[in-house]
Design an enzyme around this catalytic site. Structure first.
Site, PDB file in Angstrom:
ATOM      1  N   ILE A 184       0.840  -1.198   0.079  1.00 25.45           N
ATOM      2  CA  ILE A 184       0.109   0.123   0.056  1.00 25.45           C
ATOM      3  C   ILE A 184       0.969   1.227  -0.210  1.00 25.45           C
ATOM      4  CG2 ILE A 184      -1.739   1.441   1.358  1.00 25.45           C
ATOM      5  CD1 ILE A 184      -2.780  -1.210   2.399  1.00 25.45           C
ATOM      6  N   ASP A 244      11.223   2.961   6.218  1.00 25.06           N
ATOM      7  CA  ASP A 244      10.801   1.691   6.383  1.00 25.06           C
ATOM      8  C   ASP A 244      11.940   0.543   6.994  1.00 25.06           C
ATOM      9  OD1 ASP A 244       9.622  -1.062   6.426  1.00 25.06           O
ATOM     10  OD2 ASP A 244       8.268  -0.597   5.060  1.00 25.06           O
ATOM     11  N   CYS A 254       1.918   1.592   7.633  1.00 25.41           N
ATOM     12  CA  CYS A 254       2.790   0.548   8.530  1.00 25.41           C
ATOM     13  C   CYS A 254       1.895  -0.237   9.331  1.00 25.41           C
ATOM     14  CB  CYS A 254       3.773   1.128   9.227  1.00 25.41           C
ATOM     15  SG  CYS A 254       3.356   2.397  10.309  1.00 25.41           S
ATOM     16  N   PRO A 255       2.167  -1.553   9.584  1.00 21.63           N
ATOM     17  CA  PRO A 255       1.307  -2.172  10.490  1.00 21.63           C
ATOM     18  C   PRO A 255       1.467  -1.831  12.155  1.00 21.63           C
ATOM     19  CG  PRO A 255       3.346  -3.401   9.978  1.00 21.63           C
ATOM     20  CD  PRO A 255       3.249  -2.267   9.095  1.00 21.63           C
ATOM     21  N   THR A 308      -4.253   5.857   7.247  1.00 26.27           N
ATOM     22  CA  THR A 308      -5.181   4.812   6.734  1.00 26.27           C
ATOM     23  C   THR A 308      -4.991   3.587   6.993  1.00 26.27           C
ATOM     24  OG1 THR A 308      -3.975   4.822   4.499  1.00 26.27           O
ATOM     25  CG2 THR A 308      -6.038   6.269   4.683  1.00 26.27           C
ATOM     26  N   SER A 309      -4.206   3.314   7.762  1.00 28.90           N
ATOM     27  CA  SER A 309      -3.436   1.927   8.307  1.00 28.90           C
ATOM     28  C   SER A 309      -4.295   1.649   9.566  1.00 28.90           C
ATOM     29  CB  SER A 309      -1.858   2.057   8.627  1.00 28.90           C
ATOM     30  OG  SER A 309      -1.187   2.410   7.416  1.00 28.90           O
ATOM     31  N   ASP A 366      -8.855   7.686   8.533  1.00 30.64           N
ATOM     32  CA  ASP A 366      -9.777   6.589   8.147  1.00 30.64           C
ATOM     33  C   ASP A 366      -9.856   5.489   9.313  1.00 30.64           C
ATOM     34  OD1 ASP A 366     -11.457   5.253   5.918  1.00 30.64           O
ATOM     35  OD2 ASP A 366     -10.003   3.775   6.028  1.00 30.64           O
ATOM     36  N   GLU A 411     -12.010   2.670  17.173  1.00 20.59           N
ATOM     37  CA  GLU A 411     -13.067   2.518  16.267  1.00 20.59           C
ATOM     38  C   GLU A 411     -14.050   1.227  16.348  1.00 20.59           C
ATOM     39  OE1 GLU A 411     -11.412   0.424  12.433  1.00 20.59           O
ATOM     40  OE2 GLU A 411     -10.327   2.033  12.796  1.00 20.59           O
ATOM     41  N   HIS A 447     -13.130   3.992   8.095  1.00 18.45           N
ATOM     42  CA  HIS A 447     -12.306   2.801   7.543  1.00 18.45           C
ATOM     43  C   HIS A 447     -13.081   2.035   6.337  1.00 18.45           C
ATOM     44  CE1 HIS A 447      -9.685  -0.527   9.461  1.00 18.45           C
ATOM     45  NE2 HIS A 447      -9.941  -0.651   8.209  1.00 18.45           N
TER      46      HIS A 447
END
Length: 332
Positions: free
Chosen positions: A155, A174, A205-206, A232-233, A258, A263, A295
């Site tokens: 992504i 990264d 990133c995770p 957005t992760s 997002d 959430e 999301h």
């Protein structure tokens, strides 16, 4: 194989039923989240299919194992909601969808940037009320601005290429560098340097112990004044209170999210007739320079079809003890 779905919506049923014509599994859908409170509804299931806000802690996994569940299929890329050590101890196989139309999320991240910058959501509402004034709608060119990308997996790489197309200077951080992005002229730099130089920062990133609250009071202080921050992760990458303070002090100029740390109590539900007790999200939504979407970055036809195909294919591989074409889909 019988598969029990949790956190399922009508669109999940539509796409999984369509793809399942090639597998003929028995699919059982529940809209409720997976947690200790709903384990009694699982009946003779071989597999459980879960989503981002389902809780698969040791207690839940132990109950699933006692009920005869053998496989856990995550119809998402992230797996921070699963106790993998407990799953391994119990002999449960776990799979995920490592890549599903990364462009879907990347394009949504750029859409948030453009919306916040050019204020198209505000312009739309103005014009509908016959207000054609441009006051308060000024934006800035992305051309030659510095866009920082944190995380350059599928992504993040897709997003970086989109950002490069705007003529921006794209820098990245990264732990594993992407040679393709370097060949395209993108520079990998230390994280603190990225914070200091970026006009826009997009998180891809995770969520891990190392990345939890990576955006915090200290890192915000290192960022440019008036920085735009996009996530957005996973919501847990951001310390919400620190971001609110950054917005109040005007150090953060724009925020697009997002995802949100709390959430699971809000997203994927219609709460339009409900009093929301979460003061943090209410405060965030009160800022004129904050954009919140629920999301939906993944939510395209292409992505949903790929998610369904990948998930059912992985479960078929488990059932038949076949080798996976994509080893990244297997967690245990």
């Amino acid at each position: 194989m019988k598969i029990t779905f949790f956190s399922s919506k009508p669109y999940d049923k539509e796409f999984f039923d369509k793809v399942n014509k090639n597998f003929n599994f028995e699919l059982d859908y529940f809209e409720t989240h997976l947690g200790p409170h709903v384990l009694n509804i699982i009946d003779h299931s071989d597999a459980v299919c879960a989503f981002v806000n389902d809780k698969l802690n040791a207690e839940v996994l132990e109950s699933l194992s006692r009920k005869g569940v053998k496989y856990i299929a995550l119809r998402c890329a992230g797996f921070n909601n699963v106790d993998l050590e407990a799953a391994k101890r119990l002999g449960l196989r776990v799979c995920r969808v490592p890549a599903y139309s990364p462009e879907a999320v990347a394009e949504h991240a750029m859409a948030m940037i453009l919306t916040l910058n050019r204020k198209t959501h505000k312009a739309y509402n103005r014009v509908r009320e016959q207000n054609f004034s441009l006051n308060g709608l000024m934006g800035f060119n992305l051309y030659q601005k510095t866009i920082g990308v944190i995380g350059t997996g599928n992504i993040g790489a897709a997003f970086a290429k989109i950002a490069k197309g705007f003529g921006a200077r794209v820098v990245a951080y990264d732990i594993r560098e992407n040679q393709e992005l370097k060949d395209l002229g993108m520079d990998y730099i230390p994280l603190e340097q990225l914070f200091a130089e970026s006009d826009v920062i997009s998180l891809h990133c995770p969520l891990t112990d190392a990345t939890h609250h990576m955006v915090n009071k200290d890192s915000i202080s290192k960022m440019k004044k008036n920085v735009m921050l996009i996530n957005t992760s996973r919501g847990g990458l951001i310390d919400t209170k620190a971001v609110i303070d950054g917005l109040k002090s005007k150090h953060i100029g724009y925020l697009g999210i997002d995802v949100y740390e709390q959430e699971e109590k809000l997203f994927f539900r219609d709460l339009s007739h409900t009093i929301i007790e979460d003061d943090m999200i209410q405060r965030l939504m009160s800022f004129p320079n904050v954009l919140v979407t629920a999301h939906q970055a993944f939510f395209t036809e292409e992505a949903l079809e790929q998610i369904a195909t990948s998930t059912l294919t992985s479960l078929s591989h488990f059932e038949k003890a076949e080798e996976f074409e994509n080893p990244n889909a297997v967690l245990i």
